[in-house]
Enzyme design. Structure first.
Site, short mmCIF file in Angstrom:
data_model
loop_
_atom_site.label_atom_id
_atom_site.label_comp_id
_atom_site.label_asym_id
_atom_site.label_seq_id
_atom_site.Cartn_x
_atom_site.Cartn_y
_atom_site.Cartn_z
N LYS A 1 0.84 -1.21 0.00
CA LYS A 1 0.00 0.00 0.00
C LYS A 1 0.88 1.26 0.00
O LYS A 1 2.07 1.18 0.29
CB LYS A 1 -0.92 -0.02 1.22
CG LYS A 1 -0.17 0.08 2.55
CD LYS A 1 -1.09 -0.25 3.73
CE LYS A 1 -0.33 -0.16 5.03
NZ LYS A 1 -1.09 -0.76 6.15
N TYR B 1 18.67 29.30 8.12
CA TYR B 1 17.54 30.20 8.40
C TYR B 1 17.30 30.34 9.90
O TYR B 1 17.33 29.35 10.63
CB TYR B 1 16.25 29.65 7.78
CG TYR B 1 16.14 29.85 6.29
CD1 TYR B 1 16.16 31.14 5.74
CD2 TYR B 1 15.96 28.76 5.44
CE1 TYR B 1 16.02 31.32 4.36
CE2 TYR B 1 15.83 28.93 4.08
CZ TYR B 1 15.86 30.22 3.54
OH TYR B 1 15.73 30.39 2.19
#
Ligand code: PLP
Length: 369
Positions: free
Chosen positions: A35, A264
């Site tokens: 899946k 950042y």
């Protein structure tokens, strides 16, 4: 096409992991779980690689099953959530799919349809996870309805463990007890010998850790991909071969001073003069943005640590003291030398999620087909 970010899927590793599952449960048939695009490994390629080894494949829904048919898979495919709307049923059966029935409503719908020949169904019982399945106390009456119907040729009884990865958790035993009580109720009320009822319960954790609960059909998912279902060392879990290697390269190297920050938000600051390597991978490639500074990364075959925030396309790694780090040095984010489970802990998640949510930006390449 020269950006060095790569996902390599080792199909021989997946076959070996499948064979390990089968060697642990030699009396069970195998339903290979592919899946969610085979947990991000590519359902078509994975299914092609293991189809000769397994009895059936399983996915979540009809769309995923049709993708397997497109890939040339011919073995029967089980749909773990059965059907969502009745208009899917004919197409599912025409494509040799079998259905899990997990609600009374699905059972009634199946019983009211007309089929050209009787079908085999997988009746899911809720033994305590309380997510899907018919309550264990009522399952015998639903079983009887199916058993009495000309629409049904065989009923496989299945359930799912909620805590099998916790080897000291007694809940697994309670779930199994609830399942056996359910078999006894079926024997009593439906007059079917409980030893003749075909059963399925075990996911990867139960296959590796709960040998008494393998039953007739095992359902290995995670372990096929070489990821241990346990978060501590385990004899079987540690034999698994990681199938996915997520890698890139160093594209810049710089020396910084104590007090300099990286990335950042300047969230990481060097406490001493440091060597920082910038690597061409980021959250746009599936590396988790929320991972903490200090997470392990393999650079040039040695363990280094992530520093600062993950950018969309880039990360920075403290490679102070690591030999021969230059532009072009190999970087492994996870794979054969660093387990995705270990990386996942640094991102407050599990290996399952990291591999399953890889974006399509980096196309996997396949080895050992
Ligand atoms: C996903 C799934 C599995 C496989 O579980 P793993 O932990 O990946 O081995 C088995 N059974 C059901 C019903 C599932 O949804």
């Amino acid at each position: 096409m020269s950006r060095p970010t790569k996902i390599i899927i080792d199909l021989a590793a997946i076959r070996a992991n499948c064979q390990l599952a089968q060697s642990l449960a030699p009396h069970s048939k195998t339903l290979a779980v592919v899946k969610a695009d085979a947990y991000g490994h590519g359902a078509g390629q994975v299914a092609q690689a293991i189809e000769p080894l397994v009895d059936m494949l399983t996915v979540t829904c009809l769309e995923e099953a049709l993708d397997l048919r497109q890939a040339g898979i011919s073995k029967p495919v089980l749909l773990l959530e059965g059907f969502f709307t009745v208009d899917e049923v004919d197409l599912a059966l025409a494509n040799d799919c079998e259905l899990v029935l997990h609600t009374q409503r699905q059972v009634i719908e199946i019983l009211s349809m007309t089929f050209s020949q009787p079908i085999r169904v997988w009746l899911k019982v809720d033994t305590g996870m309380h997510r899907l399945g018919i309550s264990a106390e009522f399952a015998h009456s639903v079983y009887s309805m199916l058993n009495d119907s000309p629409n049904i040729s065989q009923i496989i009884l299945m359930s799912h463990f909620s805590c099998a990865d916790e080897l000291k958790n007694g809940f697994t035993r309670l779930q199994y007890q609830s399942f056996t009580e359910c078999l006894e109720l079926i024997e009593y009320h439906a007059g079917v010998n409980k030893n003749c009822i075909v059963t399925s319960f075990a996911n990867s954790a139960a296959i590796c850790g709960w040998p008494d609960y393998h039953l007739d059909w095992i359902r290995p998912g995670l372990m096929l991909y070489g990821i241990s279902p346990f978060d501590t060392p385990h004899t079987q879990g540690d034999k698994l071969l990681p199938a996915m290697t997520f890698s890139s390269e160093v594209i810049a190297v710089r020396h910084i001073e104590a007090g300099d920050s990286v990335g950042y938000g300047n969230t990481w600051t060097a406490s001493k003069p440091s060597v920082i390597a910038t690597v061409a991978v980021g959250y746009g490639d599936g590396y988790p943005r929320n991972i903490k500074s200090g997470a392990p990364i393999i650079v040039n075959g040695q363990r280094a640590t992530l520093v600062g925030r993950v950018s969309m396309d880039l990360i920075c790694v403290d490679v102070t003291g690591i030999s021969d780090v230059a532009i072009g040095a190999d970087v492994e984010l996870w794979g054969k030398n660093l387990s995705v489970n270990e990386v996942a802990k640094w991102a407050d998640t599990i290996g399952y999620e990291l591999v399953t949510r890889m974006p399509s930006r980096v196309k996997p390449s396949y080895i050992n087909e």
